[in-house]
Design a protein around this motif. Structure first.
Motif, PDB file in Angstrom:
ATOM      1  N   HIS A 180       0.816  -1.213   0.000  1.00 23.14           N
ATOM      2  CA  HIS A 180       0.000   0.000   0.000  1.00 23.14           C
ATOM      3  C   HIS A 180       0.851   1.265   0.000  1.00 23.14           C
ATOM      4  O   HIS A 180       0.613   2.186  -0.789  1.00 23.14           O
ATOM      5  CB  HIS A 180      -0.926   0.011   1.211  1.00 23.14           C
ATOM      6  N   THR A 181       1.860   1.329   0.872  1.00 23.85           N
ATOM      7  CA  THR A 181       2.635   2.564   0.992  1.00 23.85           C
ATOM      8  C   THR A 181       3.467   2.851  -0.257  1.00 23.85           C
ATOM      9  O   THR A 181       3.617   4.002  -0.653  1.00 23.85           O
ATOM     10  CB  THR A 181       3.558   2.510   2.223  1.00 23.85           C
ATOM     11  N   ASP A 182       4.019   1.811  -0.899  1.00 26.56           N
ATOM     12  CA  ASP A 182       4.880   2.011  -2.055  1.00 26.56           C
ATOM     13  C   ASP A 182       4.120   2.064  -3.375  1.00 26.56           C
ATOM     14  O   ASP A 182       4.535   2.760  -4.309  1.00 26.56           O
ATOM     15  CB  ASP A 182       5.933   0.903  -2.147  1.00 26.56           C
ATOM     16  N   PHE A 183       3.011   1.331  -3.466  1.00 25.43           N
ATOM     17  CA  PHE A 183       2.326   1.197  -4.755  1.00 25.43           C
ATOM     18  C   PHE A 183       0.882   1.689  -4.746  1.00 25.43           C
ATOM     19  O   PHE A 183       0.230   1.697  -5.794  1.00 25.43           O
ATOM     20  CB  PHE A 183       2.362  -0.266  -5.213  1.00 25.43           C
ATOM     21  N   GLY A 184       0.366   2.072  -3.569  1.00 27.33           N
ATOM     22  CA  GLY A 184      -0.989   2.613  -3.500  1.00 27.33           C
ATOM     23  C   GLY A 184      -2.079   1.579  -3.713  1.00 27.33           C
ATOM     24  O   GLY A 184      -3.225   1.939  -3.998  1.00 27.33           O
ATOM     25  N   ILE A 185      -1.736   0.297  -3.576  1.00 28.69           N
ATOM     26  CA  ILE A 185      -2.729  -0.764  -3.733  1.00 28.69           C
ATOM     27  C   ILE A 185      -3.418  -1.003  -2.394  1.00 28.69           C
ATOM     28  O   ILE A 185      -2.745  -1.151  -1.371  1.00 28.69           O
ATOM     29  CB  ILE A 185      -2.058  -2.073  -4.217  1.00 28.69           C
ATOM     30  N   SER A 186      -4.742  -1.023  -2.394  1.00 26.92           N
ATOM     31  CA  SER A 186      -5.459  -1.333  -1.162  1.00 26.92           C
ATOM     32  C   SER A 186      -5.320  -2.815  -0.843  1.00 26.92           C
ATOM     33  O   SER A 186      -5.147  -3.648  -1.738  1.00 26.92           O
ATOM     34  CB  SER A 186      -6.939  -0.961  -1.295  1.00 26.92           C
ATOM     35  N   VAL A 187      -5.391  -3.137   0.440  1.00 29.73           N
ATOM     36  CA  VAL A 187      -5.165  -4.508   0.892  1.00 29.73           C
ATOM     37  C   VAL A 187      -6.275  -4.912   1.859  1.00 29.73           C
ATOM     38  O   VAL A 187      -6.574  -4.182   2.803  1.00 29.73           O
ATOM     39  CB  VAL A 187      -3.802  -4.650   1.607  1.00 29.73           C
ATOM     40  N   LEU A 188      -6.865  -6.077   1.613  1.00 27.48           N
ATOM     41  CA  LEU A 188      -7.718  -6.743   2.597  1.00 27.48           C
ATOM     42  C   LEU A 188      -6.980  -7.999   3.003  1.00 27.48           C
ATOM     43  O   LEU A 188      -6.749  -8.893   2.184  1.00 27.48           O
ATOM     44  CB  LEU A 188      -9.083  -7.090   2.008  1.00 27.48           C
ATOM     45  N   VAL A 189      -6.564  -8.085   4.264  1.00 26.46           N
ATOM     46  CA  VAL A 189      -5.745  -9.205   4.727  1.00 26.46           C
ATOM     47  C   VAL A 189      -6.437  -9.866   5.902  1.00 26.46           C
ATOM     48  O   VAL A 189      -6.883  -9.208   6.833  1.00 26.46           O
ATOM     49  CB  VAL A 189      -4.324  -8.724   5.100  1.00 26.46           C
ATOM     50  N   THR A 190      -6.561 -11.196   5.850  1.00 22.17           N
ATOM     51  CA  THR A 190      -7.224 -11.927   6.917  1.00 22.17           C
ATOM     52  C   THR A 190      -6.205 -12.581   7.840  1.00 22.17           C
ATOM     53  O   THR A 190      -5.095 -12.933   7.432  1.00 22.17           O
ATOM     54  CB  THR A 190      -8.161 -13.027   6.375  1.00 22.17           C
ATOM     55  N   SER A 191      -6.606 -12.734   9.090  1.00 25.07           N
ATOM     56  CA  SER A 191      -5.795 -13.448  10.070  1.00 25.07           C
ATOM     57  C   SER A 191      -6.663 -13.756  11.278  1.00 25.07           C
ATOM     58  O   SER A 191      -7.671 -13.092  11.517  1.00 25.07           O
ATOM     59  CB  SER A 191      -4.586 -12.614  10.506  1.00 25.07           C
ATOM     60  N   HIS A 192      -6.272 -14.769  12.036  1.00 23.12           N
ATOM     61  CA  HIS A 192      -6.918 -15.017  13.323  1.00 23.12           C
ATOM     62  C   HIS A 192      -6.097 -14.405  14.452  1.00 23.12           C
ATOM     63  O   HIS A 192      -6.441 -14.563  15.626  1.00 23.12           O
ATOM     64  CB  HIS A 192      -7.093 -16.530  13.551  1.00 23.12           C
ATOM     65  N   LEU A 193      -5.034 -13.682  14.106  1.00 26.17           N
ATOM     66  CA  LEU A 193      -4.153 -13.072  15.096  1.00 26.17           C
ATOM     67  C   LEU A 193      -4.242 -11.553  15.014  1.00 26.17           C
ATOM     68  O   LEU A 193      -3.717 -10.930  14.094  1.00 26.17           O
ATOM     69  CB  LEU A 193      -2.704 -13.519  14.861  1.00 26.17           C
ATOM     70  N   LEU A 194      -4.913 -10.954  15.976  1.00 25.66           N
ATOM     71  CA  LEU A 194      -5.059  -9.502  15.996  1.00 25.66           C
ATOM     72  C   LEU A 194      -3.711  -8.805  16.089  1.00 25.66           C
ATOM     73  O   LEU A 194      -3.488  -7.768  15.478  1.00 25.66           O
ATOM     74  CB  LEU A 194      -5.948  -9.081  17.163  1.00 25.66           C
ATOM     75  N   GLY A 195      -2.796  -9.385  16.863  1.00 18.91           N
ATOM     76  CA  GLY A 195      -1.500  -8.743  17.058  1.00 18.91           C
ATOM     77  C   GLY A 195      -0.766  -8.504  15.754  1.00 18.91           C
ATOM     78  O   GLY A 195      -0.022  -7.524  15.620  1.00 18.91           O
ATOM     79  N   GLU A 196      -0.924  -9.398  14.780  1.00 25.30           N
ATOM     80  CA  GLU A 196      -0.299  -9.197  13.481  1.00 25.30           C
ATOM     81  C   GLU A 196      -0.928  -8.019  12.751  1.00 25.30           C
ATOM     82  O   GLU A 196      -0.239  -7.132  12.235  1.00 25.30           O
ATOM     83  CB  GLU A 196      -0.443 -10.450  12.626  1.00 25.30           C
ATOM     84  N   LEU A 197      -2.249  -8.015  12.700  1.00 22.79           N
ATOM     85  CA  LEU A 197      -2.934  -7.032  11.863  1.00 22.79           C
ATOM     86  C   LEU A 197      -2.873  -5.628  12.440  1.00 22.79           C
ATOM     87  O   LEU A 197      -2.860  -4.651  11.688  1.00 22.79           O
ATOM     88  CB  LEU A 197      -4.389  -7.458  11.650  1.00 22.79           C
ATOM     89  N   GLU A 198      -2.809  -5.505  13.749  1.00 24.44           N
ATOM     90  CA  GLU A 198      -2.763  -4.156  14.317  1.00 24.44           C
ATOM     91  C   GLU A 198      -1.453  -3.458  13.982  1.00 24.44           C
ATOM     92  O   GLU A 198      -1.357  -2.233  14.023  1.00 24.44           O
ATOM     93  CB  GLU A 198      -2.980  -4.192  15.826  1.00 24.44           C
ATOM     94  N   ARG A 199      -0.433  -4.238  13.590  1.00 26.39           N
ATOM     95  CA  ARG A 199       0.857  -3.646  13.233  1.00 26.39           C
ATOM     96  C   ARG A 199       0.846  -3.020  11.847  1.00 26.39           C
ATOM     97  O   ARG A 199       1.666  -2.130  11.572  1.00 26.39           O
ATOM     98  CB  ARG A 199       1.944  -4.715  13.301  1.00 26.39           C
ATOM     99  N   ILE A 200      -0.026  -3.474  10.961  1.00 18.63           N
ATOM    100  CA  ILE A 200       0.037  -3.020   9.568  1.00 18.63           C
ATOM    101  C   ILE A 200      -1.258  -2.407   9.063  1.00 18.63           C
ATOM    102  O   ILE A 200      -1.263  -1.776   8.012  1.00 18.63           O
ATOM    103  CB  ILE A 200       0.429  -4.183   8.637  1.00 18.63           C
TER     104      ILE A 200
END
Length: 305
Positions: A180-200
């Motif tokens: 997203h930051t380098d190419f402006g592409i939106s991202v929908l990313v799934t995980s069962h770990l909140l700690g991972e997703l809150e970082r990005i």
């Protein structure tokens, strides 16, 4: 306009409801879709891509209805599946070029885009090796590369850190943020770990049992709780006793001590108590919510409604 929108979206299988009247708007940026295994995350992505039909309700991606405009949507979306689906007897270059051609890129453009994308995901030096000899982390990078090679408007990444060690997870999360930051592409990313997703993630959507529990900015989602985390070098039980003598409520939580926060003066009380015992203070900070606590809060609210 939201890049993804669902309205009363429902998906039922025999004996199972995977999505239950899910209504949510997802804006551009990096959005984390969080939920336990079986919460409906993968099912939602498959419906958004037009791979699986919904039982009822509506959904749109980039303003296009998923039922009537599936091919147009897939031309603008990159998809990284959760499961291992890579052919082991071809190289990363061959596979990603093939996926680029399938997306409509001419041969020369497909080869050029493949080289650039494999360089971006860190596989440029290994691009001619058969995928079957790759590590799990390298295979995940190939899947990310094929999702990006046709320069999509949005990518949907299903559990991209599965099977990775801590270092591999960190590297994959950094790559996803750069999409997203380098190419402006939106991202929908799934995980069962909140700690991972809150970082990005800029925004987090939580679903459970196919229902929306919460949709909010990452900052609001991981707000500080009314508890302090105290980590000391040793004698944790003595520290708990000393804090209790000072009038604070403190309990052990593994190697940490949790102290109920009553005011800013508590910080000085804790530091003084630790100093009197002569132990080292490693960490003193407000505790953040965990995924299980958010699930518990939202379920309580739903049950009380």
């Amino acid at each position: 306009m939201p890049v993804i929108r669902t309205d009363e979206l429902t998906k039922r299988f025999p004996g199972v409801t995977a999505l239950d009247r899910l209504t949510v708007d997802i804006d551009a940026g990096v959005v984390g879709l969080v939920g336990a295994n079986g919460a409906g995350k993968s099912t939602l992505i498959k419906i958004l891509l037009g791979i699986a039909p919904a039982t009822s309700g509506r959904a749109s991606v980039l303003g296009s209805d998923v039922v009537t405009n599936g091919p147009d949507i897939r031309a603008q979306v990159g998809y990284m599946p959760e499961h291992d689906c890579l052919p082991g007897d071809v190289s990363a270059t061959e596979f990603v070029v093939h996926m680029a051609r399938m997306s409509g890129l001419p041969a020369d453009a497909a080869r050029e885009r493949t080289a650039d994308t494999l360089r971006h995901v860190g596989l440029y030096e290994e691009r001619y090796r058969p995928i079957g000899g790759y590590s799990t982390g390298m295979k995940q990078r190939v899947k990310l590369a094929q999702a990006l090679v046709h320069d999509p408007t949005i990518v949907m990444l299903d559990e991209p850190t599965n099977g990775l060690d801590p270092v591999g997870r960190d590297e994959m999360l950094a790559l996803i943020r750069r999409v997203h930051t380098d190419f402006g592409i939106s991202v929908l990313v799934t995980s069962h770990l909140l700690g991972e997703l809150e970082r990005i993630s800029d925004h987090v959507v939580v679903i459970d049992g196919g229902q929306l529990l919460r949709s909010s900015s990452t900052t609001d989602f991981t707000r500080n709780s009314q508890a302090l985390v105290v980590e000391v070098t040793d004698r944790s039980d003595d520290v708990v006793a000393a804090l209790a003598e000072a009038g604070l409520t403190a309990d052990r939580d593994g190697r940490h001590i949790l102290v109920t926060l009553t005011g800013d003066a508590d910080y000085d009380v804790i530091r003084s108590a630790v100093a009197r015992l002569g132990v080292g203070l490693i960490r003193l900070e407000q505790r953040r919510h965990h995924i299980v606590e958010v699930f518990g809060e939202e379920r309580t609210d739903v049950g009380a409604a």
